[in-house]
Motif scaffolding. Structure first.
Motif, short mmCIF file in Angstrom:
data_model
loop_
_atom_site.label_atom_id
_atom_site.label_comp_id
_atom_site.label_asym_id
_atom_site.label_seq_id
_atom_site.Cartn_x
_atom_site.Cartn_y
_atom_site.Cartn_z
N VAL A 10 37.08 -64.13 -6.65
CA VAL A 10 37.14 -64.06 -5.19
C VAL A 10 36.96 -65.44 -4.56
O VAL A 10 37.57 -65.76 -3.55
CB VAL A 10 36.09 -63.06 -4.65
CG1 VAL A 10 35.97 -63.13 -3.15
CG2 VAL A 10 36.46 -61.64 -5.08
N TYR A 21 43.32 -63.85 1.19
CA TYR A 21 42.85 -62.49 1.44
C TYR A 21 43.00 -62.15 2.92
O TYR A 21 42.79 -62.98 3.79
CB TYR A 21 41.38 -62.34 1.03
CG TYR A 21 41.17 -62.48 -0.45
CD1 TYR A 21 41.68 -61.54 -1.33
CD2 TYR A 21 40.46 -63.55 -0.96
CE1 TYR A 21 41.49 -61.67 -2.69
CE2 TYR A 21 40.27 -63.69 -2.33
CZ TYR A 21 40.79 -62.74 -3.18
OH TYR A 21 40.60 -62.86 -4.53
N ASP A 25 41.46 -56.84 2.98
CA ASP A 25 40.99 -57.21 1.64
C ASP A 25 39.51 -57.57 1.66
O ASP A 25 38.76 -57.18 0.78
CB ASP A 25 41.77 -58.41 1.10
CG ASP A 25 43.24 -58.12 0.86
OD1 ASP A 25 43.58 -56.95 0.61
OD2 ASP A 25 44.04 -59.07 0.94
N LEU A 29 36.72 -55.98 -0.64
CA LEU A 29 36.02 -56.84 -1.60
C LEU A 29 34.51 -56.78 -1.37
O LEU A 29 33.73 -56.81 -2.33
CB LEU A 29 36.53 -58.28 -1.50
CG LEU A 29 37.97 -58.48 -1.99
CD1 LEU A 29 38.45 -59.89 -1.65
CD2 LEU A 29 38.08 -58.22 -3.49
#
Length: 174
Positions: A10, A21, A25, A29
């Motif tokens: 990430v 992202y 997202d 996440l």
């Protein structure tokens, strides 16, 4: 190991074939990260049930209990008594543990369930799931109870919230 790999992936900057992202997202996440941390804490606690209290006191025990609740939010039978039994503490001790939170155990469970429902209702990826199914997923098997609790917490019905959040709606289940 899994948590470290997730954070590394990430944290990698966009580029080299990786798209940045989106806001959607980021929300997902964040949930994945929370679930991974919950699993890690739970795993440590379940290996040594009595060690949580000895190692870190009430705060650690509270975190372990909260992690347990997070893992079982979808269980409609999750109750303070079930949580106390799973952690081998009295119901009174469990309630005392939650005093610093400002909510009772049942209130905390309800708030976490409603938060999960709210997130799912606003998630475009879940737009094909009915409001009823989302409520049932997070421990509200009776639509009327879900509607009443959601309205009390957020001032809108779940369907109204979904419309205002911009998630497409689907027809009711038949």
């Amino acid at each position: 190991m899994l948590l470290r790999q997730f954070i590394d992936a990430v944290a990698r900057p966009a580029g080299a074939g990786v798209a940045p992202y989106t806001a959607t997202d980021a929300g997902r996440l964040g949930l994945v990260l929370t679930d991974l941390l919950t699993a890690l804490l739970s795993r440590q606690y379940e290996r040594r049930p009595g060690a949580a209290v000895a190692a870190g006191g009430r705060e650690t025990q509270l975190l372990c209990v909260q992690a347990f609740i997070e893992r079982h939010l979808g269980d409609a039978d999750l109750s303070p008594a079930a949580v106390a039994a799973a952690h081998h503490v009295s119901l009174r001790s469990l309630h005392r543990l939650f005093e610093p939170v400002g909510l009772g155990v049942a209130g905390w469970i309800r708030a976490r369930r409603l938060d999960r429902c709210r997130r799912d209702l606003a998630d475009p990826a879940l737009s094909r799931r009915t409001v009823r199914a989302i409520g049932a997923t997070w421990g509200f098997p009776r639509p009327a109870d879900f509607n009443r609790a959601f309205r009390a917490a957020y001032g809108l019905s779940p369907g109204e919230y979904r419309r205002l959040a911009g998630a497409p709606t689907v027809c009711a289940e038949r």
